[in-house]
Design an enzyme around this catalytic site. Structure first.
Site, mmCIF file in Angstrom:
data_model
loop_
_atom_site.group_PDB
_atom_site.id
_atom_site.type_symbol
_atom_site.label_atom_id
_atom_site.label_comp_id
_atom_site.label_asym_id
_atom_site.label_seq_id
_atom_site.Cartn_x
_atom_site.Cartn_y
_atom_site.Cartn_z
ATOM 1 N N GLU A 182 2.659 23.246 -22.304
ATOM 2 C CA GLU A 182 2.173 24.625 -22.391
ATOM 3 C C GLU A 182 1.010 24.719 -23.380
ATOM 4 O OE1 GLU A 182 2.442 29.049 -22.353
ATOM 5 O OE2 GLU A 182 2.035 27.316 -21.112
ATOM 6 N N ASP A 232 6.762 23.511 -19.225
ATOM 7 C CA ASP A 232 6.248 23.816 -20.563
ATOM 8 C C ASP A 232 6.391 22.650 -21.532
ATOM 9 O OD1 ASP A 232 5.541 26.599 -20.069
ATOM 10 O OD2 ASP A 232 7.699 26.920 -19.854
#
Length: 252
Positions: A80, A108
């Protein structure tokens, strides 16, 4: 809301969120609720990985102060916050190295201890509803899902919460603080309700007025994990190392 975001979050997180929105043709000055949501999601993702390492025996440990020993490896790979091209490069590298299946959507984080990708969710709604939406979209047993709410609730795949209770409590406290600070400034209702947010967006587009000024005093909390990953987020023209701090919202 825009002023609140710039005061409440670390400047590097704000910059990364702006770049992410502009990559999709979105304007953080107009879609301020989405701007706040992206910053919140980034901070939770970074806090999730922060201070967690793997020692030479393959055990997960927490190091909260000073520079970690050279023998320690970061437990989580942060995906992320990177531009899409770099993010997929990291994902492909992990898949080639570990043999895990390639996810259909960008996750992420990657957990080197459990050998799995992690999808972080932050919701203003009920956690189980958002969890089901995430699971239905991802449709992959190899990606672990962990959802947090602004009310302190959480939900994770097979009730496996990955982190220790204290680390998760730190994230929940941060989210609760953000909610309280938004509420104290009259921003929470529009942030939490899509209908109210749409109404507020139309109002903002008409007025283009600035929000009330916020205090500028903030407190910094250094993140050792992100120091070493800084160059991955920098433009080629920038050589400074990323040093992200997790900021508490300024007190009134």
């Amino acid at each position: 809301m825009e002023d609140f975001v710039r005061q409440c979050f670390n400047p590097m997180i704000v910059e990364l969120a702006e770049k992410a929105m502009k990559e999709y043709g979105e304007d953080p000055r107009i879609e301020t609720n989405k701007f706040a949501a992206i910053c919140t999601h980034m901070e939770v993702s970074f806090m999730y990985s922060d201070f967690h390492f793997i020692n030479e025996r393959g055990e997960s440990i927490i190091v909260e102060s000073g520079d970690p020993n050279a023998l320690l490896k970061h437990r989580f790979e942060i995906i992320e916050g990177r531009d899409r091209a770099m993010a997929w490069t990291v994902v492909n590298s992990i898949c080639n190295t570990t043999g895990v299946g390639k996810p259909k959507f960008l996750p992420d984080l990657y957990d080197y201890k459990e050998d799995r990708f992690i999808e972080i969710g932050v919701t203003r709604r009920e956690v189980h509803i958002y969890y089901l939406e995430k699971a239905n979209k991802i449709k992959s047993e190899e990606t672990h899902i962990h959802i947090f709410s602004f009310t302190g609730e959480e939900m994770a795949t097979k009730a496996d919460y990955t982190l220790d209770e204290e680390s998760r409590a730190r994230i929940k406290t941060r989210l609760f603080t953000i909610r309280q600070e938004m509420a104290s400034r009259g921003l929470w209702d529009s942030f939490a309700s899509p209908r109210e947010a749409k109404r507020q967006l139309k109002k903002d587009l008409k007025s283009q007025g600035q929000c009330a000024g916020l205090p500028t005093k903030v407190s910094h909390r250094i993140s050792p994990v992100l120091k070493t990953l800084g160059h991955m987020w920098m433009d080629s023209s920038r050589t400074a190392t990323l040093r992200a701090s997790f900021l508490k919202c300024p007190k009134k």
